[in-house]
Design a protein around this motif. Sequence first.
Motif, mmCIF file in Angstrom:
data_model
loop_
_atom_site.group_PDB
_atom_site.id
_atom_site.type_symbol
_atom_site.label_atom_id
_atom_site.label_comp_id
_atom_site.label_asym_id
_atom_site.label_seq_id
_atom_site.Cartn_x
_atom_site.Cartn_y
_atom_site.Cartn_z
ATOM 1 N N MET A 1 0.853 -1.183 0.000
ATOM 2 C CA MET A 1 0.000 0.000 0.000
ATOM 3 C C MET A 1 0.883 1.225 0.000
ATOM 4 S SD MET A 1 -2.609 1.387 2.871
ATOM 5 C CE MET A 1 -1.234 1.709 3.951
ATOM 6 N N LYS A 2 0.609 2.143 -0.886
ATOM 7 C CA LYS A 2 1.371 3.379 -0.926
ATOM 8 C C LYS A 2 0.567 4.465 -0.252
ATOM 9 C CE LYS A 2 4.283 6.133 -3.906
ATOM 10 N NZ LYS A 2 4.818 6.276 -5.257
ATOM 11 N N ASP A 191 15.193 1.045 5.508
ATOM 12 C CA ASP A 191 14.388 0.371 4.497
ATOM 13 C C ASP A 191 15.236 0.041 3.278
ATOM 14 O OD1 ASP A 191 13.530 3.532 4.493
ATOM 15 O OD2 ASP A 191 13.959 2.787 2.477
ATOM 16 N N ASN A 192 14.762 -0.929 2.503
ATOM 17 C CA ASN A 192 15.430 -1.389 1.290
ATOM 18 C C ASN A 192 14.403 -1.502 0.166
ATOM 19 O OD1 ASN A 192 18.153 -2.655 2.608
ATOM 20 N ND2 ASN A 192 16.374 -3.123 3.857
ATOM 21 N N ASN A 193 14.899 -1.449 -1.052
ATOM 22 C CA ASN A 193 14.044 -1.717 -2.204
ATOM 23 C C ASN A 193 14.885 -2.392 -3.276
ATOM 24 O OD1 ASN A 193 11.825 -1.802 -3.877
ATOM 25 N ND2 ASN A 193 12.115 0.256 -4.669
ATOM 26 N N TRP A 194 14.782 -3.708 -3.395
ATOM 27 C CA TRP A 194 15.538 -4.435 -4.398
ATOM 28 C C TRP A 194 14.711 -4.486 -5.674
ATOM 29 C CZ3 TRP A 194 18.385 -9.114 -1.720
ATOM 30 C CH2 TRP A 194 19.383 -8.589 -0.880
ATOM 31 N N SER A 195 14.553 -3.331 -6.266
ATOM 32 C CA SER A 195 13.792 -3.176 -7.494
ATOM 33 C C SER A 195 14.054 -1.771 -8.018
ATOM 34 C CB SER A 195 12.299 -3.376 -7.243
ATOM 35 O OG SER A 195 11.545 -3.162 -8.427
ATOM 36 N N LEU A 196 13.525 -1.471 -9.212
ATOM 37 C CA LEU A 196 13.589 -0.108 -9.701
ATOM 38 C C LEU A 196 12.836 0.806 -8.754
ATOM 39 C CD1 LEU A 196 12.906 -0.715 -13.500
ATOM 40 C CD2 LEU A 196 15.118 -0.294 -12.413
ATOM 41 N N ALA A 202 11.724 -7.464 -4.799
ATOM 42 C CA ALA A 202 11.910 -8.567 -3.870
ATOM 43 C C ALA A 202 11.061 -8.414 -2.614
ATOM 44 C CB ALA A 202 13.389 -8.683 -3.482
ATOM 45 N N PHE A 203 10.718 -7.173 -2.241
ATOM 46 C CA PHE A 203 9.935 -6.934 -1.037
ATOM 47 C C PHE A 203 8.438 -6.834 -1.336
ATOM 48 C CE2 PHE A 203 14.187 -5.612 -0.067
ATOM 49 C CZ PHE A 203 14.392 -6.090 1.214
ATOM 50 N N LEU A 204 8.041 -7.095 -2.600
ATOM 51 C CA LEU A 204 6.637 -7.207 -3.000
ATOM 52 C C LEU A 204 5.854 -5.926 -2.758
ATOM 53 C CD1 LEU A 204 5.865 -10.787 -1.648
ATOM 54 C CD2 LEU A 204 6.793 -10.115 -3.867
ATOM 55 N N ASP A 206 5.992 -1.325 -3.589
ATOM 56 C CA ASP A 206 6.708 -0.144 -4.058
ATOM 57 C C ASP A 206 6.805 0.904 -2.955
ATOM 58 O OD1 ASP A 206 4.091 0.550 -3.909
ATOM 59 O OD2 ASP A 206 3.917 1.358 -5.940
ATOM 60 N N ASN A 207 6.402 0.508 -1.745
ATOM 61 C CA ASN A 207 6.459 1.401 -0.587
ATOM 62 C C ASN A 207 7.070 0.650 0.590
ATOM 63 O OD1 ASN A 207 5.970 3.692 1.045
ATOM 64 N ND2 ASN A 207 4.016 2.857 1.726
ATOM 65 N N PRO A 208 8.369 0.283 0.496
ATOM 66 C CA PRO A 208 8.973 -0.574 1.527
ATOM 67 C C PRO A 208 9.054 0.106 2.880
ATOM 68 C CG PRO A 208 10.644 0.265 0.040
ATOM 69 C CD PRO A 208 9.331 0.658 -0.546
ATOM 70 N N ARG A 209 8.878 -0.684 3.936
ATOM 71 C CA ARG A 209 8.979 -0.199 5.315
ATOM 72 C C ARG A 209 10.351 -0.551 5.892
ATOM 73 N NH1 ARG A 209 3.608 0.255 7.231
ATOM 74 N NH2 ARG A 209 2.253 0.605 5.429
ATOM 75 N N SER A 210 10.767 0.182 6.888
ATOM 76 C CA SER A 210 12.027 -0.114 7.552
ATOM 77 C C SER A 210 11.852 -1.299 8.500
ATOM 78 C CB SER A 210 12.513 1.116 8.327
ATOM 79 O OG SER A 210 11.578 1.462 9.336
#
Length: 304
Positions: A1-2, A191-196, A202-204, A206-210
Amino acid sequence: MKACVCVLGLFFCTSCFVQAQDNRLINTHSWQYEYIKRLQQRGHLLQLNPTDLPYAYGDIRKALQDVNPKTLTEQEKRWYNLLAQNIRERSTNVDDMRVGVVFDGGARHSSSGRLDVIDPGEEGKPILPRGRLNGYLEWNRWIGQAGVTFDWFYDIDPVGLDVANRLYTRSEETYLGYNGERIDLYIGRFDNNWSLYDRRGAFLTDNPRSFDQIQFKFGSSKLSFSSMLGELDNMGADSTFTGRSFELGSFRRYLFLHRLDWSPIPNLKLSFIEGELYFSQTASLSIRNLIPLHFFFLKTPIHR
């Protein structure tokens, strides 16, 4: 959820005795990534892996130095200059160290678009104030940072922790790290985002949490291995998140991820990512899962 769909305003943005930052991580929601993505789509800043966020300030500065501004279009120059001004290098300020405090904040309107009876944009809370205060100390390749984030969205987040057990403030970017030529090591909460940028990966989301984690990477821009071991918020026996880590019947959740990156030529990057999320009422941290590529070579049979 963004959560954030519209930035309504910036009420305060300042810094106190802030100097150059080489090893500080740039939050994956920060504006710099939008301009980095645009320049990468036009063939620039290709030293930065577009699917391995966050970047450190020093990584971006090094990539910018390899760009010849004369080869850029007028539009690309504007993006380049915005990044260069924000990432510019300055001298140390305390005994060969860099010490700084950064505070920024703003307000936003939130609408999740969820088909849920709980609406984060509920009437009476259309504007959500947010503020972040971070202090850091850098020495050579070492970085230590601690801070706190206030966000009214924490109160109405339908998938967040119960507000009755948690204040509107959380520690989102607190870590200790080493950023070397061949090895990077960070331990803390970020937080991380293994994607564009702004894409699911990888974290499924587009709004990764820490989350609390140990992460390290070794190698070069041509070939590198990364490993991450994270501890997620515990889940209650009724599948809710209350923030009470050790309540009776709660599920302990752990995540580990590994990746192998190979770039035979600047315009081609190949990545292999694998991971596992495991949880139970008796789960515990497994340091073995930090070993890079153990899924290829070090798998051991489990004897019952």
